[in-house]
Design an enzyme around this catalytic site. Structure first.
Site, PDB file in Angstrom:
ATOM      1  N   HIS A   1       0.845  -1.289  -0.369  1.00  0.00           N
ATOM      2  CA  HIS A   1      -0.314   0.131  -0.077  1.00  0.00           C
ATOM      3  C   HIS A   1       0.813   1.528   0.231  1.00  0.00           C
ATOM      4  CE1 HIS A   1       0.597  -0.147   4.311  1.00  0.00           C
ATOM      5  NE2 HIS A   1       0.247   1.497   4.215  1.00  0.00           N
TER       6      HIS A   1
HETATM    7  C1  UD1 Z   1      -2.344   5.860   5.564  1.00  0.00           C
HETATM    8  C2  UD1 Z   1      -0.527   6.164   6.218  1.00  0.00           C
HETATM    9  C3  UD1 Z   1       0.276   5.134   5.694  1.00  0.00           C
HETATM   10  C4  UD1 Z   1      -0.111   4.144   6.681  1.00  0.00           C
HETATM   11  C5  UD1 Z   1      -2.214   3.898   6.098  1.00  0.00           C
HETATM   12  C6  UD1 Z   1      -2.005   2.585   7.344  1.00  0.00           C
HETATM   13  C7  UD1 Z   1      -0.475   8.493   5.813  1.00  0.00           C
HETATM   14  C8  UD1 Z   1       0.134   9.538   5.248  1.00  0.00           C
HETATM   15  N1  UD1 Z   1      -0.357   7.223   5.331  1.00  0.00           N
HETATM   16  O1  UD1 Z   1      -1.650   5.371   4.392  1.00  0.00           O
HETATM   17  O2  UD1 Z   1       1.373   5.984   6.964  1.00  0.00           O
HETATM   18  O3  UD1 Z   1       0.253   2.827   6.524  1.00  0.00           O
HETATM   19  O4  UD1 Z   1      -2.404   4.673   6.371  1.00  0.00           O
HETATM   20  O5  UD1 Z   1      -3.334   1.551   6.504  1.00  0.00           O
HETATM   21  O6  UD1 Z   1      -1.498   9.464   6.559  1.00  0.00           O
HETATM   22  N2  UD1 Z   1      -9.162   5.074   0.899  1.00  0.00           N
HETATM   23  C9  UD1 Z   1      -9.900   4.436   0.958  1.00  0.00           C
HETATM   24  N3  UD1 Z   1     -10.927   3.985   2.326  1.00  0.00           N
HETATM   25  C10 UD1 Z   1     -10.611   3.968   3.570  1.00  0.00           C
HETATM   26  C11 UD1 Z   1      -9.076   4.503   3.724  1.00  0.00           C
HETATM   27  C12 UD1 Z   1      -8.453   4.820   2.146  1.00  0.00           C
HETATM   28  O7  UD1 Z   1     -11.039   3.854   0.315  1.00  0.00           O
HETATM   29  O8  UD1 Z   1     -11.042   3.859   4.096  1.00  0.00           O
HETATM   30  C13 UD1 Z   1      -8.134   5.060   0.092  1.00  0.00           C
HETATM   31  C14 UD1 Z   1      -8.193   6.144  -0.665  1.00  0.00           C
HETATM   32  O9  UD1 Z   1      -8.730   6.029  -2.333  1.00  0.00           O
HETATM   33  C15 UD1 Z   1      -7.330   6.998  -0.275  1.00  0.00           C
HETATM   34  C16 UD1 Z   1      -6.181   6.242  -0.172  1.00  0.00           C
HETATM   35  O10 UD1 Z   1      -7.217   4.970  -0.014  1.00  0.00           O
HETATM   36  O11 UD1 Z   1      -6.890   7.890  -0.747  1.00  0.00           O
HETATM   37  C17 UD1 Z   1      -5.047   5.962   0.804  1.00  0.00           C
HETATM   38  O12 UD1 Z   1      -5.890   6.456   2.079  1.00  0.00           O
HETATM   39  P1  UD1 Z   1      -5.314   7.380   2.775  1.00  0.00           P
HETATM   40  O13 UD1 Z   1      -6.102   7.719   4.539  1.00  0.00           O
HETATM   41  O14 UD1 Z   1      -5.005   8.468   2.297  1.00  0.00           O
HETATM   42  O15 UD1 Z   1      -3.844   7.188   3.078  1.00  0.00           O
HETATM   43  P2  UD1 Z   1      -3.357   5.220   3.682  1.00  0.00           P
HETATM   44  O16 UD1 Z   1      -2.676   5.118   2.197  1.00  0.00           O
HETATM   45  O17 UD1 Z   1      -3.890   4.482   3.685  1.00  0.00           O
END
Ligand code: UD1
Length: 356
Positions: free
Chosen positions: A204
């Site tokens: 991820h």
């Molecule tokens: C975040 C953390 C990372 C952690 C990870 C655990 C930051 C910078 N990064 O990364 O350190 O290891 O969480 O999972 O804060 N999305 C969904 N549903 C959700 C959540 C996310 O669809 O419930 C999708 C969205 O498209 C979103 C993308 O995942 O834009 C990324 O989510 P985001 O919370 O920005 O960062 P993570 O990659 O999850």
């Protein structure tokens, strides 16, 4: 003592579980603020249910966005929450955008700030998490470090006097859940025999998902393995693969939604190995005595690579043999403590309140 926890992303819910239990056991007041960074039920609600975490008192509902938009949305929503609750400690966890935003809100309102899982460093400034953790450590009044290595990093940055090694709270949860699921046969996707060799994989990190060529190379390497690979797919991976036209069910890959924590622990315990770019999963593999191959150039959890439990494979040259590695035979080390970090952290928080 009144503690206000700020959490928002999946690994923070895991860390919150033992802290919430320890605060409750010691009779302290605890306010839980969920920023809404993660919002899918499988990324959030199941952790509260499975790990018996009280429902959040406040939900900011910020959702996804670019780093600035997400961090800013949390920051602007936090002032009113902190003003209302006036905690003795604002407690932030790990290294996500929710961590940094919670930290900034607290210090700007002159509220005491404690950082749990302080002092981790990848020394990779391309990682958003590295900025989040460095800035949060330097903002914090109290750095609760998980290991001696983390204490060393904090000392090198002039933060020794405000740092305490309390042990690793994820170890508390991991051991508790390991004992709960031990003896159970893991529930795996159709087509994967839980009693035959299989691998568990998660991808991820931005460095692995956001460049289509890199993502294709990672997925091809996993798909080419001869052992079944249970790919627990984070929404970010699913989205990026879809836009790049990459098939996450090719070859040996068996894609499933992210697993609830107990099922994930069970799947890792019974697997031949883990392939991941997650910090938490590297450590869980180590704690569960499962060899891990990490698709990154570095790790914050350097203790996992001693004795060969975890190997770094950024160039995808070792991943092909991930299922063939035998567990190391050296006497198991315990650099992450014995599963009692959360009560220790709570005790330190309570002691430091009285000193103010
Ligand atoms: C975040 C953390 C990372 C952690 C990870 C655990 C930051 C910078 N990064 O990364 O350190 O290891 O969480 O999972 O804060 N999305 C969904 N549903 C959700 C959540 C996310 O669809 O419930 C999708 C969205 O498209 C979103 C993308 O995942 O834009 C990324 O989510 P985001 O919370 O920005 O960062 P993570 O990659 O999850």
């Amino acid at each position: 003592m009144k503690v206000l926890s700020v959490v928002g992303a999946r690994p923070q819910f895991v860390k919150l579980a033992p802290i919430a239990a320890a605060l409750d056991a010691a009779g302290h007041e605890h306010i839980i603020v969920h920023t809404g960074q993660h919002y899918d039920a499988l990324m959030s609600d199941v952790f509260f249910a499975d790990l018996q975490i009280p429902a959040p008192d406040v939900h900011l509902g910020v959702g996804s966005g670019s780093h600035g938009v997400q961090t800013g949305a949390i920051l602007s929503a936090m002032d009113a929450v902190l003003d209302e609750h006036q905690p003795d400690w604002v407690l932030v966890y790990g290294d996500t955008n929710s961590t940094l935003a919670g930290a900034l809100s607290a210090v700007k309102l002159h509220l005491p700030l404690a950082h749990l899982e302080a002092g981790l460093r990848s020394f990779n400034r391309r990682m958003p998490e590295e900025h989040n953790r460095v800035l949060t450590d330097h903002a914090a009044d109290l750095c609760l470090a998980p290991t001696e290595v983390a204490m060393g990093h904090l000392a090198n940055e002039g933060l020794a006097e405000r740092s305490v090694n309390v042990g690793d709270v994820m170890t508390d949860v991991c051991f508790r859940v390991r004992d709960m699921v031990s003896g159970q046969i893991p529930v795996l996707p159709a087509g994967v025999d839980p009693l035959a060799p299989y691998l568990v994989a998660t991808i991820h990190r931005a460095d692995n998902t956001d460049d289509p060529a890199r993502l294709r190379a990672v997925v091809d390497a996993l798909a080419a393995l001869t052992t079944p690979v249970v790919l627990m797919a984070h929404p970010r991976l699913v989205n990026r693969a879809r836009s790049a036209g990459i098939n996450l069910t090719a070859g040996s890959l068996h894609m499933i939604d992210p697993l609830p924590y107990p099922q994930m622990v069970s799947a890792v315990m019974h697997s031949r190995g883990v392939v991941t770019d997650s910090g938490g999963l590297q450590k869980e593999a180590f704690l569960l005595r499962t060899p891990c191959t990490t698709l990154r150039t570095e790790t914050e959890w350097t203790e996992t690579i001693q004795d060969g439990w975890n190997i770094l494979d950024p160039d995808l040259v070792l991943v092909g043999t991930a299922a063939d590695r035998e567990p190391p035979t050296a006497e198991p080390a315990a650099p992450y403590g014995n599963g009692t970090a959360a009560p220790t952290a709570v005790r330190v928080l309570a002691e430091r309140v009285q000193e103010k």
